[in-house]
Design a protein around this motif. Sequence first.
Motif, PDB file in Angstrom:
ATOM      1  N   GLU A   1      -0.913   8.323   3.605  1.00 50.68           N
ATOM      2  CA  GLU A   1      -2.373   8.273   3.548  1.00 50.68           C
ATOM      3  C   GLU A   1      -2.879   9.635   3.099  1.00 50.68           C
ATOM      4  O   GLU A   1      -3.343  10.466   3.891  1.00 50.68           O
ATOM      5  CB  GLU A   1      -2.946   7.905   4.921  1.00 50.68           C
ATOM      6  CG  GLU A   1      -4.433   7.612   4.886  1.00 50.68           C
ATOM      7  CD  GLU A   1      -4.955   7.107   6.220  1.00 50.68           C
ATOM      8  OE1 GLU A   1      -5.610   7.901   6.934  1.00 50.68           O
ATOM      9  OE2 GLU A   1      -4.698   5.928   6.551  1.00 50.68           O
TER      10      GLU A   1
ATOM     11  N   ILE B   1       0.859  -1.189   0.000  1.00 49.15           N
ATOM     12  CA  ILE B   1       0.000   0.000   0.000  1.00 49.15           C
ATOM     13  C   ILE B   1       0.887   1.227   0.000  1.00 49.15           C
ATOM     14  O   ILE B   1       2.101   1.144   0.280  1.00 49.15           O
ATOM     15  CB  ILE B   1      -0.951  -0.018   1.222  1.00 49.15           C
ATOM     16  CG1 ILE B   1      -2.141   0.923   1.001  1.00 49.15           C
ATOM     17  CG2 ILE B   1      -0.208   0.328   2.521  1.00 49.15           C
ATOM     18  CD1 ILE B   1      -3.294   0.687   1.963  1.00 49.15           C
ATOM     19  N   GLU B   2       0.317   2.402  -0.327  1.00 49.86           N
ATOM     20  CA  GLU B   2       1.113   3.629  -0.378  1.00 49.86           C
ATOM     21  C   GLU B   2       1.763   3.942   0.960  1.00 49.86           C
ATOM     22  O   GLU B   2       1.255   3.570   2.031  1.00 49.86           O
ATOM     23  CB  GLU B   2       0.239   4.822  -0.794  1.00 49.86           C
ATOM     24  CG  GLU B   2      -0.030   4.895  -2.282  1.00 49.86           C
ATOM     25  CD  GLU B   2      -1.346   4.243  -2.673  1.00 49.86           C
ATOM     26  OE1 GLU B   2      -1.992   4.748  -3.600  1.00 49.86           O
ATOM     27  OE2 GLU B   2      -1.728   3.236  -2.059  1.00 49.86           O
TER      28      GLU B   2
ATOM     29  N   TYR C   1      -5.227   6.643  -0.646  1.00 47.84           N
ATOM     30  CA  TYR C   1      -4.719   5.353  -1.155  1.00 47.84           C
ATOM     31  C   TYR C   1      -5.227   5.074  -2.575  1.00 47.84           C
ATOM     32  O   TYR C   1      -5.822   4.040  -2.868  1.00 47.84           O
ATOM     33  CB  TYR C   1      -5.098   4.209  -0.213  1.00 47.84           C
ATOM     34  CG  TYR C   1      -4.502   4.316   1.174  1.00 47.84           C
ATOM     35  CD1 TYR C   1      -3.133   4.522   1.342  1.00 47.84           C
ATOM     36  CD2 TYR C   1      -5.302   4.210   2.310  1.00 47.84           C
ATOM     37  CE1 TYR C   1      -2.578   4.625   2.612  1.00 47.84           C
ATOM     38  CE2 TYR C   1      -4.751   4.301   3.587  1.00 47.84           C
ATOM     39  CZ  TYR C   1      -3.386   4.511   3.729  1.00 47.84           C
ATOM     40  OH  TYR C   1      -2.833   4.611   4.986  1.00 47.84           O
TER      41      TYR C   1
ATOM     42  N   TYR D   1      -3.768   1.861  -4.333  1.00 48.83           N
ATOM     43  CA  TYR D   1      -4.303   0.628  -3.754  1.00 48.83           C
ATOM     44  C   TYR D   1      -5.695   0.342  -4.315  1.00 48.83           C
ATOM     45  O   TYR D   1      -6.004  -0.786  -4.715  1.00 48.83           O
ATOM     46  CB  TYR D   1      -4.354   0.761  -2.232  1.00 48.83           C
ATOM     47  CG  TYR D   1      -4.715  -0.527  -1.518  1.00 48.83           C
ATOM     48  CD1 TYR D   1      -3.775  -1.535  -1.366  1.00 48.83           C
ATOM     49  CD2 TYR D   1      -5.989  -0.716  -0.989  1.00 48.83           C
ATOM     50  CE1 TYR D   1      -4.104  -2.717  -0.706  1.00 48.83           C
ATOM     51  CE2 TYR D   1      -6.322  -1.892  -0.330  1.00 48.83           C
ATOM     52  CZ  TYR D   1      -5.367  -2.889  -0.192  1.00 48.83           C
ATOM     53  OH  TYR D   1      -5.702  -4.048   0.449  1.00 48.83           O
TER      54      TYR D   1
END
Length: 272
Positions: free
Chosen positions: A100, A96-97, A156, A159
């Motif tokens: 956020e 995931i990144e 995100y 994602y």
Amino acid sequence: MNPQPRTALVTGAGRGIGRGLSLGLAAAGWELALVGRTLDHLDAVAAEIRAAHPDRTVLVLPADVTDAAQVARVVADAEQGLPGGIGLVVNNAGVIERQEVDLVADDVEDVWRVIETNVRGPLLVTHAVLPAMLARGVGHLVNINSGSGHRPSPVYTGYGISKGALARLTTMVHAQVADRGVKVLDLAPGVVVTDMTQAMPLHDGRADWTPVQASVDLVDAFGSGRLDALSGRFVRAGTDTEESLREHAALIAERDARTLRLAPWGEDDPVA
């Protein structure tokens, strides 16, 4: 059609959900090939499995699933080393990144890193395992997905894009090979306690975590052929159970539910 071997290849098996799935599948009687980038993490999971199940086959196969040559190598090793070849694949590896934030504030290279990892990895693994599964006439693939793939989010971006693309991969593979004995499922594990989820500000203060055993139960049920009617569709651990899905399978099929598609405004919508 040959009987499916009770064997599973799990990617991202060294930590988090992949570790929990691997331990749970071993307890449910599956022989395992553990795939991940970090050998020490895979060895630790393999040691746990061997200590609890001394007779269980456990292969440790370090690889980066975004590297086609490495994927081809570990799939070949798993086909050779697992009794009967690979029966079940769990495409779990993902990222995931680092921030956020929304797309405007994000680093687009980090967004692309997430998309590439979360889509290229399952694509390469699926492409590599399909020939042997199709030759046997049986096999199951589980793509670890997320509600982020079909719900918009203010953060995100990569994602969400990657999980939407993964859902489309699931529908494409189902359309192409389900009638030849290979079934595929999107499974969202809910919100499981992992290093990744605990580091996400989105989950600060969360108390209602989803037990990883809920995912194990659904993966085992699908991999064992008991949820084949849901091939090509989306399920969520923690809300769906094998029993509830079997009860509603006919309705899901009738309404063509739990799959990624464009919703028309009505029967006269020209894009329907």
